[in-house]
Design a protein around this motif. Structure first.
Motif, PDB file in Angstrom:
ATOM      1  N   ASN A 231      11.687  11.879 -21.281  1.00 32.79           N
ATOM      2  CA  ASN A 231      10.385  12.600 -20.720  1.00 32.79           C
ATOM      3  C   ASN A 231       9.964  12.279 -19.391  1.00 32.79           C
ATOM      4  OD1 ASN A 231      10.148  13.354 -23.475  1.00 32.79           O
ATOM      5  ND2 ASN A 231       8.765  11.532 -23.857  1.00 32.79           N
ATOM      6  N   GLY A 232      10.717  11.479 -18.895  1.00 29.67           N
ATOM      7  CA  GLY A 232      10.363  11.151 -17.407  1.00 29.67           C
ATOM      8  C   GLY A 232       9.598   9.983 -17.393  1.00 29.67           C
ATOM      9  N   PHE A 233      10.274   8.977 -16.820  1.00 33.62           N
ATOM     10  CA  PHE A 233       9.459   7.575 -17.153  1.00 33.62           C
ATOM     11  C   PHE A 233       8.479   7.576 -16.091  1.00 33.62           C
ATOM     12  CE2 PHE A 233      12.490   6.620 -14.093  1.00 33.62           C
ATOM     13  CZ  PHE A 233      11.985   5.699 -13.058  1.00 33.62           C
ATOM     14  N   LEU A 234       7.291   6.558 -16.069  1.00 34.97           N
ATOM     15  CA  LEU A 234       6.321   6.275 -15.163  1.00 34.97           C
ATOM     16  C   LEU A 234       6.782   4.892 -14.754  1.00 34.97           C
ATOM     17  CD1 LEU A 234       3.309   7.302 -17.283  1.00 34.97           C
ATOM     18  CD2 LEU A 234       4.494   8.542 -15.550  1.00 34.97           C
ATOM     19  N   ILE A 235       6.595   4.703 -13.412  1.00 32.70           N
ATOM     20  CA  ILE A 235       6.931   3.335 -12.753  1.00 32.70           C
ATOM     21  C   ILE A 235       5.644   2.572 -13.186  1.00 32.70           C
ATOM     22  CG2 ILE A 235       7.113   2.298 -10.683  1.00 32.70           C
ATOM     23  CD1 ILE A 235       8.020   4.644  -9.117  1.00 32.70           C
ATOM     24  N   ASN A 236       5.938   1.367 -13.670  1.00 33.74           N
ATOM     25  CA  ASN A 236       4.864   0.455 -14.142  1.00 33.74           C
ATOM     26  C   ASN A 236       5.289  -0.991 -13.317  1.00 33.74           C
ATOM     27  OD1 ASN A 236       3.164  -1.051 -15.613  1.00 33.74           O
ATOM     28  ND2 ASN A 236       4.248  -1.376 -17.163  1.00 33.74           N
ATOM     29  N   ASP A 237       5.828  -1.816 -13.740  1.00 37.95           N
ATOM     30  CA  ASP A 237       6.192  -2.924 -12.966  1.00 37.95           C
ATOM     31  C   ASP A 237       7.613  -3.036 -12.291  1.00 37.95           C
ATOM     32  OD1 ASP A 237       7.515  -3.393 -15.080  1.00 37.95           O
ATOM     33  OD2 ASP A 237       6.834  -5.418 -15.664  1.00 37.95           O
TER      34      ASP A 237
ATOM     35  N   GLU B  54       0.689  -1.323   0.051  1.00 39.93           N
ATOM     36  CA  GLU B  54       0.014   0.010  -0.092  1.00 39.93           C
ATOM     37  C   GLU B  54       0.879   1.360  -0.098  1.00 39.93           C
ATOM     38  OE1 GLU B  54      -3.919   0.146   2.370  1.00 39.93           O
ATOM     39  OE2 GLU B  54      -3.214  -1.567   3.307  1.00 39.93           O
ATOM     40  N   TYR B  55       1.974   1.177   0.813  1.00 42.95           N
ATOM     41  CA  TYR B  55       2.813   2.357   0.936  1.00 42.95           C
ATOM     42  C   TYR B  55       3.439   2.471  -0.452  1.00 42.95           C
ATOM     43  CZ  TYR B  55       7.293   4.729   2.193  1.00 42.95           C
ATOM     44  OH  TYR B  55       8.301   5.620   2.222  1.00 42.95           O
ATOM     45  N   ILE B  56       3.970   1.523  -1.005  1.00 42.82           N
ATOM     46  CA  ILE B  56       4.807   1.742  -2.396  1.00 42.82           C
ATOM     47  C   ILE B  56       3.547   2.021  -3.478  1.00 42.82           C
ATOM     48  CG2 ILE B  56       5.598   0.091  -4.414  1.00 42.82           C
ATOM     49  CD1 ILE B  56       7.520   0.972  -2.132  1.00 42.82           C
ATOM     50  N   ASP B  57       2.430   1.531  -3.158  1.00 45.02           N
ATOM     51  CA  ASP B  57       1.310   1.930  -4.382  1.00 45.02           C
ATOM     52  C   ASP B  57       1.065   3.707  -4.235  1.00 45.02           C
ATOM     53  OD1 ASP B  57       1.180  -0.572  -5.426  1.00 45.02           O
ATOM     54  OD2 ASP B  57      -0.912  -1.021  -4.229  1.00 45.02           O
ATOM     55  N   ILE B  58       1.000   4.016  -2.985  1.00 43.90           N
ATOM     56  CA  ILE B  58       0.920   5.427  -2.864  1.00 43.90           C
ATOM     57  C   ILE B  58       1.933   6.400  -3.414  1.00 43.90           C
ATOM     58  CG2 ILE B  58       0.694   7.286  -1.185  1.00 43.90           C
ATOM     59  CD1 ILE B  58      -0.874   5.286   0.692  1.00 43.90           C
ATOM     60  N   LEU B  59       3.157   5.927  -3.042  1.00 46.28           N
ATOM     61  CA  LEU B  59       4.401   6.760  -3.669  1.00 46.28           C
ATOM     62  C   LEU B  59       4.209   6.710  -5.481  1.00 46.28           C
ATOM     63  CD1 LEU B  59       7.352   5.828  -1.482  1.00 46.28           C
ATOM     64  CD2 LEU B  59       6.217   7.956  -1.692  1.00 46.28           C
ATOM     65  N   THR B  60       3.992   5.216  -5.835  1.00 48.54           N
ATOM     66  CA  THR B  60       4.059   5.349  -7.211  1.00 48.54           C
ATOM     67  C   THR B  60       3.033   6.041  -8.067  1.00 48.54           C
ATOM     68  OG1 THR B  60       4.585   2.702  -7.085  1.00 48.54           O
ATOM     69  CG2 THR B  60       3.600   3.505  -9.260  1.00 48.54           C
ATOM     70  N   VAL B  61       1.770   6.270  -7.533  1.00 41.60           N
ATOM     71  CA  VAL B  61       0.654   7.001  -7.838  1.00 41.60           C
ATOM     72  C   VAL B  61       1.171   8.479  -7.815  1.00 41.60           C
ATOM     73  CG1 VAL B  61      -1.545   8.210  -7.617  1.00 41.60           C
ATOM     74  CG2 VAL B  61      -1.231   5.482  -7.519  1.00 41.60           C
ATOM     75  N   LYS B  62       1.822   8.880  -6.680  1.00 38.38           N
ATOM     76  CA  LYS B  62       2.318  10.363  -6.582  1.00 38.38           C
ATOM     77  C   LYS B  62       3.443  10.501  -7.559  1.00 38.38           C
ATOM     78  CE  LYS B  62      -0.757  11.342  -3.384  1.00 38.38           C
ATOM     79  NZ  LYS B  62      -1.701  12.365  -3.744  1.00 38.38           N
TER      80      LYS B  62
END
Length: 217
Positions: free
Chosen positions: A118-124, A59-67
């Motif tokens: 462009n600044g990557f997005l965290i996926n998997d 849950e902690y990692i999911d919040i950081l990923t979204v942010k």
């Protein structure tokens, strides 16, 4: 206000186990039923401990990923342990390129360049960061799993003796030396395990909330 669902669910389960212990102390069921419920309670506590730790970190990692993906947290703000985990997974993907044909490799490299520019997005890239090593638990594994997400849990939990003592008792039930006469835990010991783990989940819950506050989340 951040609410970790894992904490709420685990607290509910621990309170339910306290009711089981209360039943064992007041109703005095048959010896074999008493023993089975005691053994089962210890095994359930161990399962709750592991699943809670993994789930709340996820849950902690999911919040950081979204942010992070929403540009509310920068890459440099992420703990170095997390960025190293991301980099390692990126490199592992590149190492596998020799199994692809030229067109596939070109597409992957093009995508990687675009991400970096462009600044990557965290996926998997953070998959598995919250997992205990299979079949391992106890003090060192707890420290390792929090260290992986950039948290020194020693600053929050000073004494790990209760965790070590619990898993020693749990292992004696799951892997008894004498199968015909397994150790039967006492209800007062189980109650102490439950109370301790209640404070453990409360402490971890507060710790992760405080970590997120450092990101102004």
């Amino acid at each position: 206000m951040i609410i970790f669902q894992s904490y709420k669910e685990c607290r509910k389960e621990l309170l339910s186990l306290l009711k089981v212990i209360r039943f064992l102390d007041t109703e005095t069921p048959k010896k074999e039923i008493h023993s089975t419920l005691c053994h089962g309670s210890v095994i359930i506590i161990g399962t709750l401990f592991e699943s809670f730790t993994e789930n709340i970190i996820q849950e902690y990692i999911d919040i950081l990923t979204v942010k992070f993906n929403n540009k509310e947290v920068s890459y440099s703000q992420l703990p170095i342990d997390i960025t190293e985990y991301i980099s390692k997974n990126k490199l592992n993907k590149i190492k596998k390129l020799d199994t692809y044909h030229y067109g596939q490799v070109q597409k992957i490299i093009d995508g990687l360049i675009k991400e970096l520019s462009n600044g990557f997005l965290i996926n998997d890239e953070l998959d598995g960061i919250n997992r205990f090593s299979f079949g391992k638990h106890g003090e060192e594994e707890v420290k390792k799993i929090f260290r992986r997400v950039g948290i020194d849990i020693n600053k929050t939990i000073v004494d790990f003796s209760n965790i070590n003592n619990f898993f020693k008792a749990r292992n004696e039930i799951v892997h008894p030396e004498n199968i015909t006469q397994p150790i039967s835990p006492k209800t007062e010991d189980i109650r102490e395990y439950i109370i301790f783990f209640y404070f453990y989940i409360k402490t971890v819950n507060l710790c992760l909330k405080n970590e997120l506050m450092l990101f102004n989340l």
